[in-house]
Design a protein around this motif. Structure first.
Motif, mmCIF file in Angstrom:
data_model
loop_
_atom_site.group_PDB
_atom_site.id
_atom_site.type_symbol
_atom_site.label_atom_id
_atom_site.label_comp_id
_atom_site.label_asym_id
_atom_site.label_seq_id
_atom_site.Cartn_x
_atom_site.Cartn_y
_atom_site.Cartn_z
ATOM 1 N N UNK A 20 0.724 -1.325 -0.174
ATOM 2 C CA UNK A 20 0.026 0.056 -0.112
ATOM 3 C C UNK A 20 0.866 1.366 -0.056
ATOM 4 N N UNK A 21 0.521 2.030 -1.117
ATOM 5 C CA UNK A 21 1.492 3.369 -1.145
ATOM 6 C C UNK A 21 1.222 4.297 0.002
ATOM 7 N N UNK A 22 0.095 4.335 0.707
ATOM 8 C CA UNK A 22 -0.424 5.315 1.558
ATOM 9 C C UNK A 22 -0.031 4.854 3.128
ATOM 10 N N UNK A 23 0.542 3.648 3.196
ATOM 11 C CA UNK A 23 1.013 3.346 4.651
ATOM 12 C C UNK A 23 2.432 3.778 4.912
ATOM 13 N N UNK A 24 2.721 4.446 5.852
ATOM 14 C CA UNK A 24 3.913 5.068 6.330
ATOM 15 C C UNK A 24 4.625 4.038 7.407
ATOM 16 N N UNK A 25 3.695 3.611 8.260
ATOM 17 C CA UNK A 25 4.135 2.650 9.269
ATOM 18 C C UNK A 25 3.269 2.046 10.183
ATOM 19 N N UNK A 26 3.658 1.503 11.369
ATOM 20 C CA UNK A 26 2.771 0.835 12.173
ATOM 21 C C UNK A 26 3.131 1.247 13.567
ATOM 22 N N UNK A 27 1.920 1.415 14.494
ATOM 23 C CA UNK A 27 2.106 1.433 15.948
ATOM 24 C C UNK A 27 1.203 0.795 16.833
ATOM 25 N N UNK A 28 1.583 0.634 18.005
ATOM 26 C CA UNK A 28 0.939 0.069 19.084
ATOM 27 C C UNK A 28 0.526 1.080 19.984
ATOM 28 N N UNK A 29 -0.681 1.326 20.087
ATOM 29 C CA UNK A 29 -1.133 2.449 21.107
ATOM 30 C C UNK A 29 -2.456 3.299 20.337
ATOM 31 N N UNK A 30 -2.652 4.398 20.415
ATOM 32 C CA UNK A 30 -3.490 5.346 20.260
ATOM 33 C C UNK A 30 -3.507 5.695 18.664
ATOM 34 N N UNK A 31 -4.368 5.997 17.789
ATOM 35 C CA UNK A 31 -4.575 6.461 16.528
ATOM 36 C C UNK A 31 -4.914 7.798 16.772
ATOM 37 N N UNK A 32 -5.088 8.523 17.979
ATOM 38 C CA UNK A 32 -5.569 9.954 18.114
ATOM 39 C C UNK A 32 -4.552 10.764 18.136
ATOM 40 N N UNK A 69 -1.379 -4.284 22.751
ATOM 41 C CA UNK A 69 -2.244 -4.585 21.720
ATOM 42 C C UNK A 69 -2.726 -2.983 21.061
ATOM 43 N N UNK A 70 -3.778 -3.183 20.387
ATOM 44 C CA UNK A 70 -4.102 -1.932 19.409
ATOM 45 C C UNK A 70 -3.105 -1.501 18.457
ATOM 46 N N UNK A 71 -3.093 -2.572 17.344
ATOM 47 C CA UNK A 71 -2.172 -2.240 16.323
ATOM 48 C C UNK A 71 -2.797 -1.005 15.375
ATOM 49 N N UNK A 72 -2.204 -0.051 15.013
ATOM 50 C CA UNK A 72 -2.540 0.911 14.226
ATOM 51 C C UNK A 72 -1.571 1.111 13.038
ATOM 52 N N UNK A 73 -2.347 1.017 11.633
ATOM 53 C CA UNK A 73 -1.759 1.272 10.454
ATOM 54 C C UNK A 73 -1.848 2.757 10.204
ATOM 55 N N UNK A 74 -0.806 3.505 10.197
ATOM 56 C CA UNK A 74 -0.648 4.921 10.088
ATOM 57 C C UNK A 74 -0.121 5.062 8.637
ATOM 58 N N UNK A 75 -1.147 5.860 8.048
ATOM 59 C CA UNK A 75 -1.058 6.451 6.763
ATOM 60 C C UNK A 75 -0.669 7.819 6.543
ATOM 61 N N UNK A 76 -0.289 8.200 5.341
ATOM 62 C CA UNK A 76 0.057 9.562 4.998
ATOM 63 C C UNK A 76 -0.947 10.713 5.622
ATOM 64 N N UNK A 77 -2.263 10.535 5.327
ATOM 65 C CA UNK A 77 -3.343 11.390 5.929
ATOM 66 C C UNK A 77 -3.322 11.572 7.547
ATOM 67 N N UNK A 78 -2.887 10.428 8.242
ATOM 68 C CA UNK A 78 -2.937 10.593 9.510
ATOM 69 C C UNK A 78 -1.890 11.364 9.937
ATOM 70 N N UNK A 79 -0.789 11.456 9.287
ATOM 71 C CA UNK A 79 0.476 12.272 9.761
ATOM 72 C C UNK A 79 0.336 13.650 9.316
ATOM 73 N N UNK A 80 -0.738 14.174 8.693
ATOM 74 C CA UNK A 80 -0.969 15.718 8.447
ATOM 75 C C UNK A 80 -0.755 16.382 9.579
#
Length: 124
Positions: A20-32, A69-80
């Motif tokens: 996926x071109x829009x995925x920057x990385x992954x984290x465990x925690x909050x997507x907020x 727990x709580x794996x989050x897929x971090x996308x370009x848009x989320x890092x705005x």
């Protein structure tokens, strides 16, 4: 070229063109993003494992968050409104999500590119 493209270019082996071109990385925690800002204010920016393929259990363990727990897929848009600075290279590259200011843009991020380049480990 924007900062994400510069980072992806330096870490190109960890960004599969077939992934996926829009995925920057992954984290465990909050997507907020509010949580990320609060973490930065307290001195520990939210950690992110970089690359566009999901981390293995071994890679989560190397990052020190296998138990979370709580794996989050971090996308370009989320890092705005954010940038990612060098956080290490434990099997895979990882970083800290930060709010950019002048020093982050002119010192921190160029330094991060140099650190990722210097410490590069090809995908396993």
């Amino acid at each position: 070229m924007d900062w994400m493209e510069q980072m992806r270019q330096v870490l190109r082996g960890h960004y599969d063109p077939a992934g996926p071109a829009d995925v920057i990385g992954y984290l465990r925690g909050s997507a907020d993003p509010g949580v990320w800002r609060q973490m930065e204010r307290t001195g520990s920016g939210q950690m992110i494992i970089l690359g566009n393929r999901p981390p293995s259990q071994r890679e989560w363990a190397a990052a020190g968050v296998a138990q979370r727990g709580g794996e989050v897929v971090v996308t370009r848009a989320m890092l705005n409104g954010f940038m990612v600075l060098y956080g290490g290279f434990m099997i895979r590259p990882w970083g800290h999500i930060v709010v950019p200011d002048h020093d982050v843009r002119t010192l921190g991020f160029p330094g991060s590119l140099a650190s990722w380049t210097r410490n590069y480990i090809a995908p396993q």
